[in-house]
Write a protein that holds these residues in place. Structure first.
Motif, PDB file in Angstrom:
ATOM      1  N   MET A 219     -37.835 -36.756 -22.340  1.00  9.37           N
ATOM      2  CA  MET A 219     -37.725 -37.993 -23.115  1.00  9.37           C
ATOM      3  C   MET A 219     -37.862 -37.710 -24.615  1.00  9.37           C
ATOM      4  N   PRO A 220     -36.979 -38.268 -25.448  1.00  9.69           N
ATOM      5  CA  PRO A 220     -37.093 -38.073 -26.903  1.00  9.69           C
ATOM      6  C   PRO A 220     -38.171 -38.937 -27.541  1.00  9.69           C
ATOM      7  N   GLY A 221     -38.675 -39.911 -26.818  1.00  5.32           N
ATOM      8  CA  GLY A 221     -39.709 -40.790 -27.341  1.00  5.32           C
ATOM      9  C   GLY A 221     -40.054 -41.852 -26.325  1.00  5.32           C
ATOM     10  N   TYR A 222     -40.821 -42.830 -26.774  1.00  6.22           N
ATOM     11  CA  TYR A 222     -41.207 -43.913 -25.868  1.00  6.22           C
ATOM     12  C   TYR A 222     -39.964 -44.695 -25.462  1.00  6.22           C
ATOM     13  N   PRO A 223     -39.771 -44.970 -24.161  1.00  5.02           N
ATOM     14  CA  PRO A 223     -38.543 -45.643 -23.723  1.00  5.02           C
ATOM     15  C   PRO A 223     -38.475 -47.079 -24.246  1.00  5.02           C
ATOM     16  N   VAL A 224     -37.383 -47.367 -24.913  1.00  7.92           N
ATOM     17  CA  VAL A 224     -37.157 -48.727 -25.442  1.00  7.92           C
ATOM     18  C   VAL A 224     -36.179 -49.484 -24.554  1.00  7.92           C
ATOM     19  N   ASP A 225     -35.079 -48.831 -24.221  1.00  4.60           N
ATOM     20  CA  ASP A 225     -34.071 -49.449 -23.354  1.00  4.60           C
ATOM     21  C   ASP A 225     -34.376 -49.051 -21.918  1.00  4.60           C
ATOM     22  N   LEU A 226     -35.050 -49.944 -21.185  1.00  7.20           N
ATOM     23  CA  LEU A 226     -35.452 -49.615 -19.820  1.00  7.20           C
ATOM     24  C   LEU A 226     -34.254 -49.545 -18.874  1.00  7.20           C
ATOM     25  N   LYS A 227     -33.150 -50.191 -19.216  1.00  8.37           N
ATOM     26  CA  LYS A 227     -31.986 -50.179 -18.337  1.00  8.37           C
ATOM     27  C   LYS A 227     -31.346 -48.798 -18.280  1.00  8.37           C
ATOM     28  N   SER A 228     -31.551 -47.992 -19.316  1.00  5.54           N
ATOM     29  CA  SER A 228     -30.930 -46.668 -19.360  1.00  5.54           C
ATOM     30  C   SER A 228     -31.779 -45.598 -18.689  1.00  5.54           C
ATOM     31  N   LEU A 229     -32.936 -45.961 -18.187  1.00  9.54           N
ATOM     32  CA  LEU A 229     -33.806 -44.983 -17.552  1.00  9.54           C
ATOM     33  C   LEU A 229     -33.181 -44.494 -16.251  1.00  9.54           C
ATOM     34  N   VAL A 230     -33.150 -43.194 -16.089  1.00 10.48           N
ATOM     35  CA  VAL A 230     -32.617 -42.570 -14.875  1.00 10.48           C
ATOM     36  C   VAL A 230     -33.631 -41.549 -14.398  1.00 10.48           C
ATOM     37  N   ALA A 231     -33.994 -41.645 -13.139  1.00 11.20           N
ATOM     38  CA  ALA A 231     -34.921 -40.676 -12.546  1.00 11.20           C
ATOM     39  C   ALA A 231     -34.357 -40.249 -11.206  1.00 11.20           C
ATOM     40  N   GLU A 232     -33.703 -39.086 -11.171  1.00 12.66           N
ATOM     41  CA  GLU A 232     -33.110 -38.617  -9.934  1.00 12.66           C
ATOM     42  C   GLU A 232     -34.186 -38.172  -8.954  1.00 12.66           C
ATOM     43  N   GLU A 233     -33.769 -38.072  -7.708  1.00 17.02           N
ATOM     44  CA  GLU A 233     -34.730 -37.749  -6.654  1.00 17.02           C
ATOM     45  C   GLU A 233     -35.262 -36.328  -6.786  1.00 17.02           C
ATOM     46  N   LEU A 234     -34.422 -35.385  -7.213  1.00 19.26           N
ATOM     47  CA  LEU A 234     -34.840 -33.995  -7.364  1.00 19.26           C
ATOM     48  C   LEU A 234     -35.796 -33.883  -8.539  1.00 19.26           C
ATOM     49  N   THR A 235     -36.993 -33.390  -8.304  1.00 21.30           N
ATOM     50  CA  THR A 235     -38.016 -33.281  -9.336  1.00 21.30           C
ATOM     51  C   THR A 235     -38.529 -31.855  -9.407  1.00 21.30           C
ATOM     52  N   LYS A 236     -39.119 -31.530 -10.569  1.00 17.95           N
ATOM     53  CA  LYS A 236     -39.725 -30.231 -10.782  1.00 17.95           C
ATOM     54  C   LYS A 236     -41.237 -30.375 -10.758  1.00 17.95           C
ATOM     55  N   PRO A 237     -41.956 -29.428 -10.174  1.00 15.38           N
ATOM     56  CA  PRO A 237     -43.422 -29.499 -10.152  1.00 15.38           C
ATOM     57  C   PRO A 237     -44.025 -29.111 -11.502  1.00 15.38           C
ATOM     58  N   LEU A 238     -44.034 -30.064 -12.429  1.00 15.48           N
ATOM     59  CA  LEU A 238     -44.594 -29.862 -13.751  1.00 15.48           C
ATOM     60  C   LEU A 238     -45.734 -30.844 -13.975  1.00 15.48           C
ATOM     61  N   CYS A 239     -46.725 -30.414 -14.746  1.00 11.28           N
ATOM     62  CA  CYS A 239     -47.861 -31.276 -15.046  1.00 11.28           C
ATOM     63  C   CYS A 239     -47.421 -32.380 -15.995  1.00 11.28           C
ATOM     64  N   PRO A 240     -47.685 -33.658 -15.683  1.00 12.01           N
ATOM     65  CA  PRO A 240     -47.251 -34.729 -16.576  1.00 12.01           C
ATOM     66  C   PRO A 240     -47.989 -34.754 -17.906  1.00 12.01           C
TER      67      PRO A 240
END
Length: 854
Positions: free
Chosen positions: A813-834
């Motif tokens: 993410m380049p910053g705090y999400p402003v346009d929530l409609k453009s958020l995309v989160a695919e099912e494939l994820t990487k095991p990274l610490c948030p």
């Protein structure tokens, strides 16, 4: 002479060039004769991994007539018989190819076999686990295609492609790919009567005789050709590439849209090209998640042995264009380009690589090593370094759009074979080593290559008096992921060691050198007014170069596609912190000013910390992750991770901690809060709008997130509160996994209230006879739910645990999400610490090897 800052011994000697390789997850592999030793550079005298090379059975490729056994084309086969196979070539895969998101290690032996290994993350042993045998798959393909020959394939080889030909006393006309020690002695003693022995057993009717009669007898040159096809010499991986959405949808047999090109060069001059897919999902509990392997094709690259291969990505990974540099024992060097989507076709007759340029024609001087790099600042430019058996080095540059190749220089760098080449600092610096035991550093300035000395002053010189300094040859060099350290492996002169003690356990030494003070002006805007004179042996120029190179390294890691492995940056700053704490504060102030204030200033560290706005919404997630790592592992290194977590969640920082430490803790608290809110935005948005969609990341722990918002009403962004209120409208439509308020203890089934996002205490089972026992439980760093009593993902930086994985989009993410409609989160994820952005892994016992990214 450069000063090493740490070193460690090996129990076996490297025998071939490029004997050392540094992985993207910060592990070092060293090819030591019959074994591969895997080290953690952060703990060189700690636990190690091990790969033991064992003799493999020969493949059934046909029989040679007894009158052809002494043919000249079989001479190389006879002379290459080793009593015990050794490691000839090693190569690390990119991060994410192993079932636990780690790296796979490819190992090529002197027998010509290639296998892939993974770390024993759930096997609790030191021996690494074999995942795939590439040679077996290559043999199956060659046998099915009759080794590219026009005549009809023998039906027995097709029917039983994996059956091995075993040698007996009555098999004088069989030429296997491996001869044991006993058989070698037997042949020396029965050279003249071997044929008679075969005749005397011809009527025995044994199973072996029947097997020999079924196998097709072939000419000696045909046998040599087949043997060369199966005799691999060198291996190499490409960076990670991605399938396009159109191709990924069409290909149902693809295990993952992420893949890497794996190249294997052999004695036949051919290179087999493999497409190896990353696992569809990652696990630390199940190890049978194997990557998908597809043979793309075979490339006839040279007419002699392929002795070196290097792969690089051209442009962005979405283009799927791969550069391949290959070299041969005849001295020729070629550069090939993989043609995009054709790499996605399986089992074609020819690999989809076309020749860009033959940069070096055959000169009868074999090429020993190659190093290919595409600079980040100029992605369509390539730099190729060529090391030869004569000890010379050639450097070539190429502009891909114009296909213009220029020879920068040719240097007589070493007296003997060049055994290692490694680019550093985005192609500005080249490190070479040779069999003459020298390690040299070169700067590429325009169209010239000039030698410079490796920095002799080191910020941390550890005692190394317990290890000898009698070296015989250097067999490889590798640079760290952060480009601040180079590692070399050197053979010891056994004749000069004590044969009773040293010579038994010490065959080679791995040495580590700081190169952060290399004379490269990576950033020209460093503050020269702060450093006015030399200090503790460091000249003013060296300290300026250190500052410039560290800031440049931090800048390169802002790319979210690059694995966040900054061990060498943290280690160097920790070493400087013990000597010159003001210098470290100055470097951090410069970095924070460029990161948050947009320019480099001469402000002190306290002034920078106070001027940083509490609103971090415009900072990328990767920059926040780097800030959190710097806070925890460098500035607050005297505090344990649990102590820091306690201060962030339960206690207010006290003035006794000091003004600067208080400012850092407050900054860390705001940074982690910002990341947590970004994760909450994803969870609430997908729960409210995409709760029934498939193929997307599915959030859990919504009820716990709502409770966290209630506990932090005064500090939570209004947008998060609005999204939380929207959840109430869809609560009835959410599944119990997504929205579950009541939680139970994993040990006593008692209810667990929500008081903290980090830990929890169950209410315990009330009993009149005994006191109530409250179990301490950990909460998932992603979902805030109580973690189950199963193996969990663990972060080595913040010491948090996770049973669920965050969406991959969170880390880009380049910053705090402003346009929530453009958020995309695919099912494939990487095991990274948030919160730290580093690779999560299974917590291993102290006596087992594990990677240390920070």
């Amino acid at each position: 002479m450069a000063s090493r800052f740490q070193r460690t011994q090996l129990v076996a000697s490297p025998m071939y060039p490029n004997a050392i390789a540094w992985s993207d997850e910060n592990l070092i592999a060293v090819a030591c004769g019959p074994i591969v030793t895997i080290l953690n550079p952060a703990l060189t005298f700690g636990p190690r991994g091990l790969i033991t090379i064992r003799t493999c059975e020969p493949y059934s490729i046909g029989l040679v007539k007894k009158e052809d056994l002494l043919a000249g084309c079989l001479l190389s086969n006879a002379l290459s018989r080793d009593r015990r196979p050794c490691v000839r070539s090693i190569s690390w895969s990119p991060v994410g190819m192993a079932p636990n998101f780690g790296c796979l290690l490819a190992v090529c032996t002197t027998e010509g076999h290639v296998k892939l290994y993974r770390s024993p993350f759930c096997d609790f042993c030191a021996e690494w686990i074999e995942v795939i045998d590439i040679s077996d798959r290559l043999y199956v393909y060659l046998a099915r295609t009759n080794f590219g020959e026009s005549e009809i394939l023998n039906s027995e080889i097709v029917h039983d492609q994996t059956t091995q030909v075993k040698l007996g006393d009555n098999h004088a006309d069989v030429f296997p790919s491996t001869i044991t020690g006993k058989e070698r002695k037997r042949r020396r003693g029965h050279t003249t009567n071997g044929i008679n022995g075969e005749k005397s057993h011809a009527g025995s009717g044994s199973h072996t005789d029947t097997r020999e009669e079924k196998l097709h007898k072939i000419p000696a040159d045909q046998y040599a050709s087949r043997s060369d096809m199966l005799s691999s010499i060198v291996v190499a991986w490409s960076p990670v590439l991605c399938l396009s959405s159109k191709i990924c949808t069409a290909a149902q047999d693809v295990s993952s849209p992420r893949f890497s090109i794996f190249a294997v060069g052999g004695k036949s001059g051919k290179i087999s090209i493999w497409r190896i897919h990353a696992p569809q999902c990652y696990s630390i509990e199940h190890s049978r998640v194997s990557p998908g392997v597809v043979l793309v094709g075979i490339l006839q690259a040279h007419i002699s042995w392929v002795t070196a291969i290097n792969l690089a990505l051209l442009g962005s990974k979405a283009n799927n264009q791969v550069l391949l540099a290959s070299a041969s024992s005849d001295g020729s060097v070629k550069i090939w380009l993989g043609n995009g989507d054709e790499l996605l076709e399986s089992e074609s007759s020819n690999a989809p690589f076309f020749l860009l340029k033959e940069v070096i024609f055959g000169s009868f001087v074999p090429v020993s090593v190659l190093s290919l790099v595409t600079p980040v600042q100029a992605p369509h430019k390539i730099l190729l370094a060529v090391g030869k058996g004569s000890g010379s080095i050639e450097v070539w540059t190429c502009d891909i759009p114009s296909c213009k190749f220029d020879k920068v220089c040719s240097q007589d760098a070493h007296d003997y074979v060049v055994t290692g080449l490694a680019w550093a600092f985005d192609g500005c610096c080249l490190y070479s080593c040779g069999q003459d035991n020298y390690v040299r550093s070169w700067l590429l300035c325009g169209n010239s290559l000039c030698e410079v000395s490796i920095p002799s002053c080191t910020p941390s010189l550890r005692s190394s008096t317990d290890l000898p300094d009698v070296f015989f040859s250097c067999m490889g060099v590798a640079s760290s992921p952060g480009n601040l350290v180079v590692a070399t492996v050197r053979n010891l002169d056994i004749e000069q060691l004590d044969h009773m003690y040293e010579a038994r356990a010490q065959k080679a030494i791995v040495e580590f050198f700081w190169i952060g003070g290399q004379e490269i002006d990576m950033l020209s805007n460093t503050s020269q007014d702060f450093i006015k004179e030399s200090f503790l042996g460091f000249s003013k120029s060296e300290l300026l170069y250190w500052e410039s190179n560290i800031l440049w390294c931090l800048k390169t890691f802002e790319n979210p596609d690059k694995p966040l492995v900054i061990w060498d940056i943290i280690a160097s700053l920790l070493a400087f912190k013990q000597l010159m704490p003001d210098y470290v504060d100055h470097v951090l102030a410069s970095w924070l000013a460029m990161l948050y204030l947009g320019s480099d200033t001469d402000l002190s560290i306290n002034e920078v910390l106070t001027r940083i706005s509490p609103n971090l919404t415009k900072i990328t997630s990767r920059q926040l992750h780097m800030l959190n790592i710097i806070c925890r592992c460098l500035v607050l290194s005297v505090l344990k991770a649990d102590e820091i977590n306690s201060k962030l969640n339960f206690e207010e920082p006290t003035s006794a901690a000091g003004e600067q430490q208080t400012l850092w803790i407050e900054l860390l608290s705001r940074s982690e809060k910002e990341l947590r809110e970004r994760l909450l935005v994803f969870s609430f948005s997908f729960s409210a709008k995409n709760f029934s969609a498939t193929g997307y990341w599915r959030p859990v722990g919504i009820a716990q997130m709502e409770q966290w918002i209630q506990l932090n009403q005064d500090h939570v962004n209004d947008q998060v509160k609005v999204l939380a209120s929207e959840i109430q409208k869809h609560k009835s439509r959410l599944s119990s996994d997504v929205y579950r308020v009541e939680e139970q203890c994993s040990y006593c089934s008692a209810s667990v209230p929500f008081n903290s996002p980090e830990i929890a205490f169950c209410e315990g089972v009330k009993n009149s006879n005994v006191d109530v026992q409250n179990h301490k439980l950990v909460r998932c760093a992603v979902s805030m739910q109580v973690c189950p009593a199963t193996p969990l993902w663990h972060c080595k930086c913040c010491n948090r645990w996770a049973s669920k994985l965050a969406p991959e989009t969170l880390f880009t993410m380049p910053g705090y999400p402003v346009d929530l409609k453009s958020l995309v989160a695919e099912e494939l994820t990487k095991p990274l610490c948030p919160f730290c952005g580093i690779q999560l892994q299974r917590l291993q016992p102290d006596f087992l090897l594990s990677a240390t990214p920070v």
